[in-house]
Structures are given as structure tokens and as C-alpha cells.
Design an enzyme around this catalytic site. Structure first.
Site, PDB file in Angstrom:
ATOM      1  N   LYS A   7      -5.878  10.796   6.074  1.00  0.00           N
ATOM      2  CA  LYS A   7      -4.849   9.923   5.518  1.00  0.00           C
ATOM      3  C   LYS A   7      -5.521   9.016   4.496  1.00  0.00           C
ATOM      4  O   LYS A   7      -6.579   8.438   4.775  1.00  0.00           O
ATOM      5  CB  LYS A   7      -4.222   9.078   6.626  1.00  0.00           C
ATOM      6  N   GLU A  53       0.853  -1.180   0.000  1.00  0.00           N
ATOM      7  CA  GLU A  53       0.000   0.000   0.000  1.00  0.00           C
ATOM      8  C   GLU A  53       0.894   1.235   0.000  1.00  0.00           C
ATOM      9  O   GLU A  53       1.993   1.206   0.548  1.00  0.00           O
ATOM     10  CB  GLU A  53      -0.865   0.048   1.265  1.00  0.00           C
TER      11      GLU A  53
END
Length: 157
Positions: free
Chosen positions: A82, A70
Site C-alpha cells: 500500500k 493523503e
């Protein structure tokens, strides 16, 4: 096929305290140790220090799943937001062209906030059945619950 799921949980700590957890790499440690012990063996930082551009490798434990990567595509300390996207493996191997998770800490008052988690994805039509079988907000709800418990247990006076 485009999809979106979301979850919200209120936590009786200041938004700044919740962001100290969610806006840093500490969230990964919480996921491994408290939310999914044994299920996620390790979250390894490949590049970066938690800011946008950071790449992490998720190494599953007992599930038999393959590791995947990721990338933190956005870390906005002002908005307490985020975003991360799967860039290798996992969903991308199942016909997804896009899979993003967003965490947002919304201030509700001086001593309260909301942890809002959103999953957005795009999957090729021929793989659409995969979306209904594998996309779920539940793991992120479990992370938020573990975060809530952790934050309340470690709340500063």
C-alpha cells in the site's frame, strides 16, 4: 533533495492477517486509537473505500498541527503493498514536492511476516533544512509496533 527512510519489524502472524489490517481502512482506526491516541484525533475518509484512489483527511489532536490529506496511490493485494502520498497540507506546505509512505507485508513463513515501512520524499533545496527537522521513520515504527501488538493480541488460532 531526495531522501528515503525505512523500518522493518517481524510479527509472528501470517502475512494475510497483517495485510487484513494494513491493506484496509482498519489501519487508520488503529493509528487513532492505539498508536497515537490524542495526537491524531481522527482520520476521515473523504473519498473511496480503502482501494487505490481513496483520499483521507488526517485531523491532528493536541499537537496544534493543521489537518492534511493523503491519497492511496497503490493498494496491491497480491503483493501486499500500500502506498499513500500527501496531496494537501503538511509537508507540501513546508517545501516538499513529494512525500510518500509505503507499507509492505512480506511473508516470512506460514506464521510470520515482516511489516516494512518506507518513507520517500523530495524537498526543494531552499527548504532542505525542513527535511532533517520533520522527516522521521519513528512515527511509522510506532504504528508498526502498535500493529504488531494488536495482531498478536487478536491472533486467530
Amino acid at each position: 533533495m531526495v531522501g528515503k527512510l525505512s523500518h522493518e519489524i517481524e510479527v509472528n502472524v501470517p502475512a494475510s492477517e497483517a495485510w487484513e489490517l494494513y491493506g484496509t481502512l482498519r489501519l487508520g482506526k488503529l493509528i487513532v486509537e492505539e498508536a497515537f491516541p490524542g495526537v491524531i484525533e481522527k482520520i476521515e475518509v473523504i473519498e473511496g473505500g480503502g482501494e487505490a484512489g481513496t483520499i483521507v483527511k488526517i485531523i491532528p489532536g493536541t499537537t496544534g498541527s493543521k489537518a492534511y490529506r493523503e491519497k492511496f496511490t497503490k493498494v496491491d493485494n497480491e503483493k501486499r503493498l500500500k502506498e499513500l502520498e500527501v496531496i494537501e497540507g503538511a509537508y507540501l506546505e513546508m517545501g516538499f514536492t513529494f512525500y510518500r509512505v509505503s507499507f509492505e507485508i512480506v511473508e516470512k513463513g506460514n506464521d510470520s511476516c515482516i511489516i516494512k515501512t518506507t518513507v520517500e520524499y523530495d524537498v526543494k533545496e531552499e527548504a532542505a533544512a525542513n527535511a532533517s527537522n520533520v522527516v522521521s521513520i519513528e512515527p511509522f515504527a510506532k504504528v508498526a509496533e502498535a500493529a504488531k501488538n494488536h495482531l498478536l493480541k487478536n491472533k486467530t488460532a
